[in-house]
Design a protein around this motif. Structure first.
Motif, PDB file in Angstrom:
ATOM      1  N   ARG B  95      -8.721  -3.470 -18.021  1.00  0.00           N
ATOM      2  CA  ARG B  95      -7.614  -3.283 -18.958  1.00  0.00           C
ATOM      3  C   ARG B  95      -8.105  -3.198 -20.394  1.00  0.00           C
ATOM      4  NH1 ARG B  95      -1.987  -4.373 -19.469  1.00  0.00           N
ATOM      5  NH2 ARG B  95      -1.532  -4.976 -21.604  1.00  0.00           N
ATOM      6  N   ASP B 157       5.005 -10.651 -13.875  1.00  0.00           N
ATOM      7  CA  ASP B 157       5.076  -9.184 -13.860  1.00  0.00           C
ATOM      8  C   ASP B 157       3.765  -8.552 -13.395  1.00  0.00           C
ATOM      9  OD1 ASP B 157       7.641  -9.176 -14.648  1.00  0.00           O
ATOM     10  OD2 ASP B 157       7.270  -8.663 -16.732  1.00  0.00           O
ATOM     11  N   SER B 160      -0.925  -4.895 -15.408  1.00  0.00           N
ATOM     12  CA  SER B 160      -1.005  -3.454 -15.170  1.00  0.00           C
ATOM     13  C   SER B 160      -1.819  -2.814 -16.287  1.00  0.00           C
ATOM     14  CB  SER B 160       0.394  -2.849 -15.075  1.00  0.00           C
ATOM     15  OG  SER B 160       1.105  -3.098 -16.260  1.00  0.00           O
ATOM     16  N   VAL B 162      -4.685  -1.316 -15.738  1.00  0.00           N
ATOM     17  CA  VAL B 162      -6.110  -1.452 -15.439  1.00  0.00           C
ATOM     18  C   VAL B 162      -6.691  -0.042 -15.227  1.00  0.00           C
ATOM     19  CG1 VAL B 162      -7.804  -2.361 -13.817  1.00  0.00           C
ATOM     20  CG2 VAL B 162      -5.742  -3.681 -14.339  1.00  0.00           C
ATOM     21  N   ARG B 172     -14.012   9.555  -8.412  1.00  0.00           N
ATOM     22  CA  ARG B 172     -12.774   9.035  -8.968  1.00  0.00           C
ATOM     23  C   ARG B 172     -12.032   8.242  -7.884  1.00  0.00           C
ATOM     24  NH1 ARG B 172      -7.634  10.835  -9.939  1.00  0.00           N
ATOM     25  NH2 ARG B 172      -7.913  12.311  -8.235  1.00  0.00           N
ATOM     26  N   PHE B 173     -11.316   7.197  -8.287  1.00  0.00           N
ATOM     27  CA  PHE B 173     -10.502   6.468  -7.309  1.00  0.00           C
ATOM     28  C   PHE B 173      -9.246   7.298  -7.033  1.00  0.00           C
ATOM     29  CE2 PHE B 173     -13.136   2.998  -8.828  1.00  0.00           C
ATOM     30  CZ  PHE B 173     -13.466   2.393  -7.631  1.00  0.00           C
ATOM     31  N   ASP B 174      -9.236   8.000  -5.887  1.00  0.00           N
ATOM     32  CA  ASP B 174      -8.207   8.988  -5.603  1.00  0.00           C
ATOM     33  C   ASP B 174      -7.017   8.396  -4.865  1.00  0.00           C
ATOM     34  OD1 ASP B 174     -10.149   8.529  -3.621  1.00  0.00           O
ATOM     35  OD2 ASP B 174      -9.330  10.178  -2.442  1.00  0.00           O
ATOM     36  N   LEU B 246     -10.189  -5.527  -4.806  1.00  0.00           N
ATOM     37  CA  LEU B 246      -8.766  -5.202  -4.692  1.00  0.00           C
ATOM     38  C   LEU B 246      -8.206  -4.774  -6.051  1.00  0.00           C
ATOM     39  CD1 LEU B 246      -6.438  -5.175  -2.624  1.00  0.00           C
ATOM     40  CD2 LEU B 246      -5.715  -7.332  -3.611  1.00  0.00           C
ATOM     41  N   THR B 249      -9.543  -1.229  -6.827  1.00  0.00           N
ATOM     42  CA  THR B 249      -9.052  -0.119  -6.016  1.00  0.00           C
ATOM     43  C   THR B 249      -7.541   0.067  -6.165  1.00  0.00           C
ATOM     44  OG1 THR B 249      -8.905  -1.586  -4.109  1.00  0.00           O
ATOM     45  CG2 THR B 249     -10.870  -0.243  -4.296  1.00  0.00           C
ATOM     46  N   THR B 250      -6.797  -1.008  -6.504  1.00  0.00           N
ATOM     47  CA  THR B 250      -5.355  -0.817  -6.693  1.00  0.00           C
ATOM     48  C   THR B 250      -4.998  -0.718  -8.172  1.00  0.00           C
ATOM     49  OG1 THR B 250      -4.947  -3.185  -6.695  1.00  0.00           O
ATOM     50  CG2 THR B 250      -4.713  -2.076  -4.605  1.00  0.00           C
ATOM     51  N   GLN B 251      -5.948  -1.039  -9.022  1.00  0.00           N
ATOM     52  CA  GLN B 251      -5.736  -1.001 -10.471  1.00  0.00           C
ATOM     53  C   GLN B 251      -4.510  -1.799 -10.898  1.00  0.00           C
ATOM     54  OE1 GLN B 251      -6.255   3.269 -10.941  1.00  0.00           O
ATOM     55  NE2 GLN B 251      -8.050   2.792  -9.727  1.00  0.00           N
ATOM     56  N   PHE B 252      -4.344  -2.910 -10.254  1.00  0.00           N
ATOM     57  CA  PHE B 252      -3.239  -3.802 -10.572  1.00  0.00           C
ATOM     58  C   PHE B 252      -3.599  -5.191 -10.059  1.00  0.00           C
ATOM     59  CE2 PHE B 252       0.827  -5.871 -10.018  1.00  0.00           C
ATOM     60  CZ  PHE B 252       1.508  -5.474 -11.147  1.00  0.00           C
ATOM     61  N   GLY B 254      -1.582  -8.760  -9.208  1.00  0.00           N
ATOM     62  CA  GLY B 254      -0.332  -9.511  -9.177  1.00  0.00           C
ATOM     63  C   GLY B 254      -0.617 -10.995  -9.126  1.00  0.00           C
TER      64      GLY B 254
END
Lengths: 385, 339
Positions: B95, B157, B160, B162, B172-174, B246, B249-252, B254
């Motif tokens: 981020r 929330d 996010s 990232v 690229r992470f597709d 994680l 690869t998910t760019q988030f 939680g």
């Protein structure tokens, strides 16, 4: 010759394309602690399709439900990726919880898929992708009107008590800003733990401060009941303190479980099952037919219903051919007659503009309802710059 | 025998475990075949790579718990603390402008290892029940801290925004999850080779000895405490890597990445596959997550019932999880084959 052939195949393909089903992927929790969210969406979506049919612009509508099993952003994102790459959906929809919506935002942007938010209520959600449009509400959108209304209706000193997490803090901010701007003073603000708080000491502090009212935000369900019970046992009502809140606490789905303790509570919210309009009557009737097991519909079911209404409108406008950018243009400025009243999509923020109602809990027959008695029209999200 | 050992005991008969010892250093044909499966999936099941990558990541997480629970016999209900810590480390790096994946992984591992090392002193003090409570408490502490520090972590929330750079500046992470899958698979494999080496080493054997009889080890002149501290720290580091994977690869990230639910589900997966065996961690995870995906697709509301039933059946009738059953079946077959 070759070109002619190409043109011919294109022509032949066009009506074929129009007959392909319109796929909508609905991502929401259907099991786990937030299972109600998904079930309410599903009821709302089914109710809409019951009323408006399952074909739009020549395309049959197909809904693909995906269960995130709770607050689980990585599963939500995975489903979004799969729905886009494997199932080739036209719309992504659902999103009960803010983190799940935020995790999917990047997918919507990259795949250029319109993403219809049916609940997730943090202000920032729509800013995370130009392909997000929200048909629910934001927390500040419903808590700020309470601040303005309270200041105008004889409440000069208020105390706030909210759950200590993002939605609670959002509500507190919305209320405080509007209340102080309208000339009220906030005596103090308490944030209580999200899990199993004991309200007794907090309530005593509220009582000692002698405010005119206490503004509350708590997750719907047991906590609301516990709070109201404590409120009555400690004699805060007799001390002349009113309870004001956003409608989450007296949610249509749980209000009967709260029972008498909820009577007289004043809340601001965008939907009540007791809303009087032909649209709402039609919605309640359809919901009872398709989702009898889901109880009384609440604001999430309406979010699902209106999200579908938006999708149908946009699909009609585009003649059944869904292109992400064109669809988003069509969403901007969209106006609908919703079961909750008139709603519109703000072209600048893609967020919802709606009437917020001031309601009081009353008993009608054996059931309890939030009965609307005042309204603030065309409220935008105050959390946006 | 301690409770942790009991869980591990379900995994395999004691004598066998000892007899195996150092000889497992050689790769068997079955093992090679096992690792060819995920490679084949990459080419054959290209529609399922996102699910695949998340299975691989959770398998790595389960592997990290297996070292702690299955081998060292330390019961933990707060392992997600390190997973989440790794996830937030990698997420925050991404981020705030450093989206290089590999260095993010390493840093996440370092942060998680440090946290694991510091908390390990609390954990190794007690016995099973105490450990259960202490690890649970540590998990809750991290969760609440991340909730409170919303200005850094985004609170409920989530984190996010990232942004990840291309892997090696090329991949690229597709959306289809190709990069995520290959990346997770390679990281899991490297971690697995490391763990395999570790449990076959004299250190790994001594861990098992601690698990079997912690009071006897000091009599042999071996420190129980220091061994558990090392094992716990390594487990934390691997969990941190899984969390970072994680997040990348998910760019988030939680708040649930630190949640109790995640720790508890992980124990379920491990028991399902067979604790105290490295492959048990991988197989249990794969089975659990595929079943979850399949069952929740069939009926989004009642899938938990079937998972629960499966677990009850495994615990009642299949000691040692799926691998335990497989072993017993093999043994029975061999006995039959021998005249």
């Amino acid at each position: 010759m070759k070109r002619l052939f190409l043109a011919a195949t294109l022509l032949a393909a066009a009506p074929l394309f129009a007959q392909e089903p319109l796929k909508i992927g609905v991502i929401a929790p259907f099991s786990g602690p937030f299972a109600d969210y998904g079930r309410q969406f599903e009821g709302g979506i089914k109710a809409f399709m019951k009323v408006n049919g399952d074909t739009i612009a020549g395309r049959k509508v197909e809904i693909l439900y995906r269960d995130t099993t709770g607050p689980n952003p990585e599963i939500a994102k995975r489903f979004a990726q799969e729905l886009v790459t494997r199932d080739k959906v036209d719309f992504l929809a659902g999103f009960g919880l803010t983190p799940e919506a935020l995790a999917v935002a990047d997918v919507a942007t990259e795949a250029k898929k319109p993403m219809i938010v049916m609940n997730a209520a943090s202000s920032i959600v729509t800013t995370k992708s130009p392909y997000i449009v929200r048909f629910s509400m934001t927390l500040q959108q419903v808590s700020a009107p309470m601040g303005a209304w309270a200041a105008k209706n004889g409440i000069k000193k208020a105390y706030t008590l909210v759950s200590d997490y993002a939605p609670g803090i959002d509500s507190e901010t919305g209320f405080k800003n509007a209340f102080t701007a309208a000339g009220g003073t906030v005596a103090d603000s308490i944030r209580v733990p999200l899990r199993n708080p004991d309200f007794a000491p907090y309530l005593q502090r509220v009582k000692d401060a002698k405010p005119d009212a206490v503004f509350v935000f708590l997750p719907a369900g047991e906590q609301g009941i516990a709070f109201m019970k404590g409120f009555q046992e400690r004699g805060l009502a007799q001390a002349g303190i009113k309870v004001i809140a956003t409608g989450d606490i007296t949610d249509d789905h749980v209000i009967d479980a709260m029972g008498d303790v909820a009577l007289g509570m004043i809340t601001t919210f965008h939907y009540s099952a007791a809303h009087e309009s032909p649209e709402n009557q039609a919605f309640l009737k359809a919901f009872a037919e398709v989702a009898a097991d889901k109880g009384r519909p609440n604001f999430m079911a309406v979010g699902g219903y209106d999200g579908m209404a938006g999708i149908y409108e946009v699909t009609k406008k585009l003649g059944g051919k869904i292109d992400g950018d064109k669809a988003m243009e069509a969403f901007k400025g969209l106006k609908l007659a919703s079961p909750r009243g008139a709603i519109a999509i703000d072209p600048a923020t893609r967020d919802i503009v709606q009437t917020v109602y001031v309601r009081k809990v009353e008993k009608r027959g054996a059931s309890y309802y939030n009965v609307e008695f005042d309204r603030i029209a065309d409220v935008k999200d105050p959390g946006k710059p | 025998m301690t409770g942790g050992a009991q869980i591990a005991e379900m995994a395999r008969p004691r004598i066998e475990a000892m007899a195996e010892g150092l000889s497992t250093a050689r790769w068997t044909l079955t093992e090679v075949a096992f690792w060819l499966v995920p490679v084949a999936c990459f080419f054959l099941l290209s529609d399922y790579l996102v699910l695949g990558s998340q299975i691989l990541i959770t398998a790595l997480f389960a592997l990290s718990l297996d070292l702690v629970l299955g081998y060292a016999g330390v019961v933990s209900l707060g392992h997600a603390a390190f997973f989440g810590l790794g996830a937030y480390t990698a997420g925050l790096l991404g981020r705030h402008g450093w989206g290089e994946p590999l260095s993010g992984l390493l840093l996440a591992a370092a942060v998680a290892a440090l946290a694991g090392w510091l908390t390990s002193f609390l954990v190794v003090r007690g016995r099973d029940l105490t450990r259960l409570m202490v690890t649970l408490g540590i998990g809750l502490l991290f969760f609440e801290a991340a909730n409170k520090a919303a200005f850094v972590t985004g609170g409920v929330d989530g984190l996010s925004g990232v942004t990840m750079w291309k892997l090696f500046g090329v991949f690229r992470f597709d959306l289809g999850g190709k990069t995520a899958y290959a990346y997770s698979l390679v990281v899991l494999f490297v971690a697995f080779v490391f763990a395999r080496r570790l449990v076959a080493s004299p250190f790994g054997l001594s861990l098992r000895a601690v698990r079997e009889n912690a009071t006897r080890m000091p009599a042999l002149g071996a420190s129980v405490r220091s061994r558990l501290v090392i094992a716990y720290t390594i487990g934390a580091a691997l969990a941190g890597i899984a969390g970072a994977l994680l997040a990348q690869t998910t760019q988030f990230v939680g708040l649930d990445s630190l949640g109790f639910q995640r720790s508890a589900e992980l124990v379920v997966m491990l028991v399902l596959g067979g604790a105290g065996r490295l492959y048990g961690a991988v197989i249990g995870t794969a089975l659990f997550m595929i079943a979850q995906d399949w069952l929740s697709g069939l009926n989004p509301v009642y899938w938990q019932f079937w998972i629960g039933l499966l677990l009850v059946v495994i615990v009642l009738f299949a000691r040692g999880g799926i691998l335990g059953v497989a072993d017993q079946a093999m043994a029975a077959w061999r006995r039959k084959a021998e005249p």
